[in-house]
Design a protein around this motif. Structure first.
Motif, PDB file in Angstrom:
ATOM      1  N   PRO A 197       0.846  -1.198   0.000  1.00 54.78           N
ATOM      2  CA  PRO A 197       0.000   0.000   0.000  1.00 54.78           C
ATOM      3  C   PRO A 197       0.873   1.236   0.000  1.00 54.78           C
ATOM      4  N   LYS A 198       1.703   1.260  -0.934  1.00 59.67           N
ATOM      5  CA  LYS A 198       2.670   2.345  -1.008  1.00 59.67           C
ATOM      6  C   LYS A 198       2.073   3.560  -1.660  1.00 59.67           C
ATOM      7  N   LYS A 199       1.175   4.142  -0.982  1.00 59.41           N
ATOM      8  CA  LYS A 199       0.555   5.344  -1.520  1.00 59.41           C
ATOM      9  C   LYS A 199       1.584   6.452  -1.525  1.00 59.41           C
ATOM     10  N   VAL A 200       1.992   6.774  -2.673  1.00 56.18           N
ATOM     11  CA  VAL A 200       3.003   7.812  -2.747  1.00 56.18           C
ATOM     12  C   VAL A 200       2.327   9.141  -2.532  1.00 56.18           C
ATOM     13  N   ARG A 201       2.218   9.469  -1.333  1.00 50.28           N
ATOM     14  CA  ARG A 201       1.541  10.726  -1.071  1.00 50.28           C
ATOM     15  C   ARG A 201       2.218  11.447   0.063  1.00 50.28           C
ATOM     16  N   VAL A 225       6.360  12.053  -7.881  1.00 51.14           N
ATOM     17  CA  VAL A 225       6.893  11.153  -8.905  1.00 51.14           C
ATOM     18  C   VAL A 225       7.832  11.912  -9.831  1.00 51.14           C
ATOM     19  N   ALA A 226       7.411  13.062 -10.227  1.00 58.50           N
ATOM     20  CA  ALA A 226       8.250  13.855 -11.129  1.00 58.50           C
ATOM     21  C   ALA A 226       9.591  14.170 -10.486  1.00 58.50           C
ATOM     22  N   THR A 227       9.529  14.541  -9.242  1.00 63.32           N
ATOM     23  CA  THR A 227      10.775  14.869  -8.544  1.00 63.32           C
ATOM     24  C   THR A 227      11.694  13.665  -8.463  1.00 63.32           C
ATOM     25  N   GLY A 271      -3.819  11.420 -19.248  1.00 70.09           N
ATOM     26  CA  GLY A 271      -2.423  11.652 -18.928  1.00 70.09           C
ATOM     27  C   GLY A 271      -1.970  10.907 -17.684  1.00 70.09           C
ATOM     28  N   GLN A 272      -2.924  10.341 -16.972  1.00 75.01           N
ATOM     29  CA  GLN A 272      -2.541   9.611 -15.763  1.00 75.01           C
ATOM     30  C   GLN A 272      -1.675   8.418 -16.139  1.00 75.01           C
ATOM     31  N   GLU A 273      -1.947   7.897 -17.300  1.00 69.04           N
ATOM     32  CA  GLU A 273      -1.219   6.718 -17.738  1.00 69.04           C
ATOM     33  C   GLU A 273       0.293   6.958 -17.756  1.00 69.04           C
ATOM     34  N   THR A 274       0.667   8.085 -18.244  1.00 68.59           N
ATOM     35  CA  THR A 274       2.092   8.381 -18.303  1.00 68.59           C
ATOM     36  C   THR A 274       2.712   8.424 -16.913  1.00 68.59           C
ATOM     37  N   PHE A 275       1.998   9.008 -15.997  1.00 66.74           N
ATOM     38  CA  PHE A 275       2.534   9.077 -14.640  1.00 66.74           C
ATOM     39  C   PHE A 275       2.522   7.702 -13.995  1.00 66.74           C
ATOM     40  N   ARG A 276       1.564   6.907 -14.387  1.00 65.46           N
ATOM     41  CA  ARG A 276       1.514   5.561 -13.826  1.00 65.46           C
ATOM     42  C   ARG A 276       2.755   4.805 -14.234  1.00 65.46           C
ATOM     43  N   ARG A 277       3.171   5.017 -15.444  1.00 67.95           N
ATOM     44  CA  ARG A 277       4.361   4.322 -15.917  1.00 67.95           C
ATOM     45  C   ARG A 277       5.597   4.782 -15.171  1.00 67.95           C
ATOM     46  N   MET A 278       5.646   6.048 -14.935  1.00 68.49           N
ATOM     47  CA  MET A 278       6.809   6.558 -14.215  1.00 68.49           C
ATOM     48  C   MET A 278       6.785   5.957 -12.809  1.00 68.49           C
ATOM     49  N   HIS A 279       5.634   5.984 -12.227  1.00 72.10           N
ATOM     50  CA  HIS A 279       5.493   5.468 -10.878  1.00 72.10           C
ATOM     51  C   HIS A 279       5.849   3.993 -10.822  1.00 72.10           C
ATOM     52  N   LYS A 280       5.374   3.279 -11.785  1.00 73.72           N
ATOM     53  CA  LYS A 280       5.621   1.850 -11.827  1.00 73.72           C
ATOM     54  C   LYS A 280       7.123   1.576 -11.947  1.00 73.72           C
TER      55      LYS A 280
END
Length: 424
Positions: A197-201, A225-227, A271-280
DNA sequence: TCAAAGTCAATACG
DNA sequence: CGTATTGACTTTGA
């Protein structure tokens, strides 16, 4: 004691006296129930370790762990990720630090000697100690930070890699989303696997909805994530172009924009998809992350996984060109507004963000440009204006608060580059 | 058909 | 060279 050499270690503990190390990993999704519990120290360990760890009868000796000093290859270049309630920047690189927080650890072989520094993990209070390495880090003297919150001496380090000097296999690449993948269910229930449950928040000023740990919708802190991506790319010297194309299937320019001006998750659509990939990507073990980058875009795409049907609808752009693309003679460069045209349009935009079609036409004639161009201008202006507003609100407070620290971090980061070996 | 969102990809920058 | 900017194209939704 070199059983773990060359393998991933997703979690790691170091006893209070900094003598033993307990590694756990790689692939397992979950940690043993008692992983976080230090064994009952039988010896007169550190003084202040008068913890309140349940004095269970299960008496273990740290000797069951691997002596820290027997692993000469270890060296930690800690990239921490502050989850919250800290005054620390949202993330950065530290030379050493005791736990109580979760860290993203990267270990490079040629940095191992630095670990020998006795300072490593010295206290049980969270503290940043850069005396051991980073000749450069020494230059910065403001990273010290105190955080007394602790978990009874428990510690965790996530995602670390231990380099070895002998046999190791660079296989271990894990599935992860990549190009050719397109799953956009409002509620990605695709994999109900209960991942960490690694909620990156983080505790930002932004109003966060309090979701439970359920595997509902994985909300991603895009700014975070961007950072982190920026740090990763910098540390490993990965060009934006490489990362953008192989991991995200996007162009360098797009990545740059997303990294510098990440929109809040809730304001993203597809655009969430792109961030999901970065996050993944960030969640994978370091070797996997890097190995994927070593492959060709195609290999990476397949290696990472599925190549479902509809790829992100941007792969093949059909640039406007004559029906026959054989003669590149009339190479018309990209249009660029003249200073006058731009100034005029911007002036109009200020008072009238949404001109009527008639106005568009008049402007087009007056500025001697096509009406399409005028329309594009306003369209882009509005969108970028909104975008700017959406990203500014969140970034502002944060920045003003950690500006200096981040600047210092940047310096440290740059220093690390000098001896990073994982890059090609 | 229009606007918004997401990007591309040329090219401006450093 | 690698990164940031940006006019225009493509996809979505209404």
């Amino acid at each position: 004691m070199k059983g773990l050499h060359g393998k991933y270690v997703d979690y790691l503990q170091v006893d209070p006296s900094n003598t033993y190390i307990n590694k756990y990993g790689p692939p397992q999704e979950e940690l043993p129930e008692d992983f976080l519990d230090f064994p009952e120290s039988p010896k007169k360990s550190s003084p202040d370790s008068s913890s309140e760890t349940t004095p269970t009868s299960d008496v273990q000796d740290f000797s069951s762990w691997e002596p820290l000093d027997t692993d000469p290859s270890i060296h930690m270049n800690i990239v921490y990720e502050s989850e919250a309630e800290t005054d620390l920047p949202t993330n950065g690189v530290l030379s050493s630090m005791t736990f109580n927080h979760q860290f993203d650890v990267i270990i490079t072989e040629n940095e191992r000697k630095l670990l020998a520094e006795e300072e490593f993990f010295k206290d049980s209070n969270m503290k940043i100690d850069r005396s051991s390495d980073l000749e450069s880090a020494k230059q910065n003297g403001n990273l010290s930070q105190q955080d007394t919150a602790n978990f009874g001496g428990k510690s965790i380090i996530q995602r670390q890699q231990i380099n070895i000097e002998d046999g190791e296999e660079g296989n271990s690449m894990r599935t992860s989303p990549n190009c050719e993948e397109q799953e956009n269910q409002p509620d990605s229930m695709k994999t109900l696997s209960k991942q960490k449950p690694k909620k990156v928040r983080k505790s930002r000023q932004a109003p966060l909805k309090d979701l439970h740990d359920s595997e509902v919708e994985e909300e991603i802190d895009t700014i975070d994530v961007a950072t982190r991506i920026i740090n990763e790319l910098k540390i490993h010297r990965i060009p934006q172009k490489t990362f953008a194309e192989r991991i995200l299937c996007r162009s360098q320019g797009t990545l740059s924009d997303l990294l510098r001006k990440p929109k809040p998750w809730h304001m993203l659509k597809s655009g969430q998809e792109t961030f999901r990939r970065m996050h993944k990507w960030l969640q994978q073990p370091i070797t996997a992350r890097l190995s994927i980058l070593d492959m060709s875009p195609e290999e990476a795409a397949e290696a990472q996984g599925l190549l479902p049907p509809t790829p992100v609808p941007s792969g093949a752009r059909k640039r406007r060109m004559n029906s026959d693309e054989s003669e590149p003679t009339a190479k018309v460069g990209r249009f660029v507004f003249t200073a006058h045209q731009k100034q005029t349009l911007q002036a109009v935009y200020k008072s009238t963000p949404r001109p009527t079609r008639e106005m568009h036409q008049k402007l087009a004639v007056h500025l001697e440009i096509s009406i399409e161009t005028v329309e594009n201008f306003f369209m882009n202006a509005r969108r970028r204006d909104r975008h700017r507003q959406a990203t500014t609100q969140v970034a502002t407070i944060n920045e003003t608060n950690t500006h200096q620290k981040e600047a210092e971090e940047a310096e440290i980061l740059s220093e690390y580059e000098s001896d990073d070996d994982l890059t090609e």
